[in-house]
Enzyme design. Structure first.
Site, PDB file in Angstrom:
ATOM      1  N   GLU A  52      -6.690   4.780   7.891  1.00 56.86           N
ATOM      2  CA  GLU A  52      -6.440   6.203   7.588  1.00 56.86           C
ATOM      3  C   GLU A  52      -7.650   6.822   6.892  1.00 56.86           C
ATOM      4  O   GLU A  52      -7.960   7.993   7.100  1.00 56.86           O
ATOM      5  CB  GLU A  52      -5.168   6.324   6.733  1.00 56.86           C
ATOM      6  N   HIS A 110      -9.350   1.351   4.831  1.00 59.32           N
ATOM      7  CA  HIS A 110      -8.098   1.496   5.587  1.00 59.32           C
ATOM      8  C   HIS A 110      -8.334   2.426   6.772  1.00 59.32           C
ATOM      9  O   HIS A 110      -9.121   3.371   6.676  1.00 59.32           O
ATOM     10  CB  HIS A 110      -7.014   2.068   4.666  1.00 59.32           C
ATOM     11  N   ASN A 149       0.878  -1.174   0.000  1.00 62.31           N
ATOM     12  CA  ASN A 149       0.000   0.000   0.000  1.00 62.31           C
ATOM     13  C   ASN A 149       0.912   1.219   0.000  1.00 62.31           C
ATOM     14  O   ASN A 149       1.532   1.528   1.011  1.00 62.31           O
ATOM     15  CB  ASN A 149      -0.900  -0.027   1.241  1.00 62.31           C
ATOM     16  N   TRP A 150       0.999   1.845  -1.162  1.00 60.60           N
ATOM     17  CA  TRP A 150       1.950   2.961  -1.295  1.00 60.60           C
ATOM     18  C   TRP A 150       1.455   4.230  -0.613  1.00 60.60           C
ATOM     19  O   TRP A 150       2.198   5.192  -0.474  1.00 60.60           O
ATOM     20  CB  TRP A 150       2.237   3.229  -2.778  1.00 60.60           C
ATOM     21  N   LYS A 151       0.181   4.255  -0.237  1.00 60.77           N
ATOM     22  CA  LYS A 151      -0.422   5.437   0.401  1.00 60.77           C
ATOM     23  C   LYS A 151      -0.206   6.684  -0.471  1.00 60.77           C
ATOM     24  O   LYS A 151      -0.209   6.569  -1.684  1.00 60.77           O
ATOM     25  CB  LYS A 151       0.131   5.600   1.826  1.00 60.77           C
ATOM     26  N   SER A 199       3.598  -2.166  10.251  1.00 63.42           N
ATOM     27  CA  SER A 199       5.043  -2.261  10.448  1.00 63.42           C
ATOM     28  C   SER A 199       5.625  -3.623  10.038  1.00 63.42           C
ATOM     29  O   SER A 199       6.577  -4.109  10.645  1.00 63.42           O
ATOM     30  CB  SER A 199       5.422  -1.914  11.893  1.00 63.42           C
ATOM     31  N   GLY A 211       2.777   2.280  10.719  1.00 62.41           N
ATOM     32  CA  GLY A 211       3.749   3.359  10.545  1.00 62.41           C
ATOM     33  C   GLY A 211       4.501   3.726  11.818  1.00 62.41           C
ATOM     34  O   GLY A 211       5.185   4.744  11.880  1.00 62.41           O
ATOM     35  N   GLY A 253       2.938  -1.124   4.210  1.00 61.82           N
ATOM     36  CA  GLY A 253       3.041   0.288   3.889  1.00 61.82           C
ATOM     37  C   GLY A 253       4.477   0.677   3.569  1.00 61.82           C
ATOM     38  O   GLY A 253       4.983   0.410   2.471  1.00 61.82           O
ATOM     39  N   GLY A 254       5.151   1.273   4.528  1.00 58.78           N
ATOM     40  CA  GLY A 254       6.489   1.833   4.325  1.00 58.78           C
ATOM     41  C   GLY A 254       7.471   0.912   3.628  1.00 58.78           C
ATOM     42  O   GLY A 254       8.189   1.330   2.701  1.00 58.78           O
ATOM     43  N   GLU A 306      -5.222  -4.782  10.505  1.00 58.86           N
ATOM     44  CA  GLU A 306      -4.174  -3.781  10.730  1.00 58.86           C
ATOM     45  C   GLU A 306      -4.427  -3.049  12.052  1.00 58.86           C
ATOM     46  O   GLU A 306      -5.228  -2.104  12.092  1.00 58.86           O
ATOM     47  CB  GLU A 306      -4.168  -2.754   9.595  1.00 58.86           C
TER      48      GLU A 306
HETATM   49  P1  13P Z   1       3.202   0.367   7.611  1.00 61.55           P
HETATM   50  O1  13P Z   1       3.654  -0.936   7.001  1.00 61.55           O
HETATM   51  O2  13P Z   1       3.947   1.546   7.106  1.00 61.55           O
HETATM   52  O3  13P Z   1       3.108   0.284   9.100  1.00 61.55           O
HETATM   53  O4  13P Z   1       1.690   0.587   7.091  1.00 61.55           O
HETATM   54  C1  13P Z   1       0.794  -0.449   7.212  1.00 61.55           C
HETATM   55  C2  13P Z   1      -0.406  -0.106   6.428  1.00 61.55           C
HETATM   56  O5  13P Z   1      -1.157   0.776   6.793  1.00 61.55           O
HETATM   57  C3  13P Z   1      -0.653  -0.850   5.187  1.00 61.55           C
HETATM   58  O6  13P Z   1      -1.936  -0.594   4.701  1.00 61.55           O
END
Ligand code: 13P
Length: 247
Positions: A96, A94, A9-11, A212, A172, A233-234, A166
Site C-alpha cells: 500500500e 508495504h 498490521n492495523w493499517k 487474507s 484485503g 491485516g483485517g 504479501e
Molecule cells: P489482510 O490480512 O487484511 O489481507 O492484509 C494483509 C496485509 O496487508 C498485512 O500487512
C-alpha cells in the site's frame, strides 16, 4: 530454530482510544511464549499502546518510518523518534505504501538500513500484483525486491530482517494464496537470501506470509516449511487474532 512471528498490521484503523481498547482486549489472549507477537499500529496510537503493552512480551511496531534522522520532511517520522517511545519494530515497503505513496525498492532499502542502525526490527514486505502472477513473473519480481531492498546489508544485518511475502491480489480481498503458492514463493525468497548472504544466514531469517490470513487458514499456512508466521491485516483487529497467534 527460526523465530515464529505473528504481526498485526492495523493499517489506518483505530483512534488512540480505540487502539487502547483493542490492545487491552487482545493482550491476555495473544500472550504466548511459542511465538513473537507484534502489534504494528498507526503513529498516534504508538504511545498509548506502548503503555498497554508494558510488562508483556508483545512487541510494539510502527507501519513506516523515514530514512533520514531528522530534517525538513513535513509529515514524516524518523527512526530515533520511534526508538525513543519504545517502538521495537517497523513495517517497511508495504504494497500500500508502494502503490499510494511512491515507495520504491530504493527507499525501502534506505529505510531498512536506517531501521537497523537504530536497532529496530524491519519487517520488509514484497509481493507481486495479479497481473505479474498471471504473466508468470512472480518469482522474478520477488527476487528483484529482495535484492534491491536488502542491498548492501552484511550477513549479520540480514539476520535481523524479517521478510513478509504479501501477494497484492490477496491483501484485503479474502482471496488467500494456497498453501502451495505461499510456500513456493517463501521458498524462493529463502533461495535468493541464500544466494545473497549464504545458506546459514538464509536459514535464520524469518519469512512471513500476509494476505487474507484468518483464524480459518492460519494453521495450514504456518505449517509450511518456509513460512515462519504471518503479517495480518483485517483479522488482527478482532478476536480472531488470538487463534492466529496460537497457530
Ligand atoms: P489482510 O490480512 O487484511 O489481507 O492484509 C494483509 C496485509 O496487508 C498485512 O500487512
Amino acid at each position: 530454530m527460526r523465530k515464529k512471528i505473528v504481526a498485526g498490521n492495523w493499517k489506518m484503523n483505530k483512534t488512540p482510544k480505540e487502539a487502547v481498547a483493542l490492545a487491552e482486549m487482545l493482550k491476555p489472549k495473544v500472550a504466548t511464549d511459542n511465538s513473537q507477537v507484534i502489534f504494528c499500529v498507526p503513529y498516534v496510537d504508538l504511545i498509548p499502546v506502548a503503555e498497554v503493552l508494558k510488562g508483556t512480551n508483545i512487541l510494539l511496531g510502527a507501519e513506516n518510518l523515514h530514512f533520514e534522522d531528522k530534517g525538513a520532511y513535513t509529515g514524516e517520522i524518523s527512526a530515533p523518534m520511534l526508538k525513543e517511545i519504545g517502538v521495537k519494530c517497523v513495517v517497511i515497503g508495504h504494497s500500500e505504501r508502494r502503490e499510494y505513496f511512491a515507495e520504491t525498492d530504493e527507499t525501502v532499502n534506505k529505510k531498512v538500513v536506517k531501521a537497523l542502525e537504530y536497532g529496530l526490527l524491519p519487517i520488509m514486505c514484497c509481493g507481486e500484483s495479479l497481473a505479474e502472477r498471471e504473466d508468470g513473473i512472480t518469482i522474478e519480481k520477488i527476487r528483484i525486491q529482495i535484492k534491491k531492498g536488502m542491498k548492501g546489508l552484511s550477513k549479520d544485518d540480514a539476520k535481523k530482517v524479517v521478510v513478509a511475502y504479501e501477494p497484492i491480489w490477496a491483501i484485503g480481498t479474502g482471496r488467500v494464496a494456497t498453501t502451495e503458492q505461499a510456500q513456493e514463493v517463501c521458498h524462493a525468497i529463502r533461495v535468493v537470501l541464500g544466494e545473497l548472504f549464504g545458506e546459514d544466514t538464509a536459514q535464520e531469517i524469518s519469512i512471513l506470509y500476509g494476505g487474507s490470513v484468518s483464524a480459518a487458514n492460519a494453521a495450514e499456512l504456518f505449517k509450511m516449511e518456509d513460512i515462519d508466521g504471518g503479517l495480518v491485516g483485517g483479522a488482527s483487529l478482532k478476536e480472531d487474532f488470538e487463534v492466529i497467534a496460537k497457530a
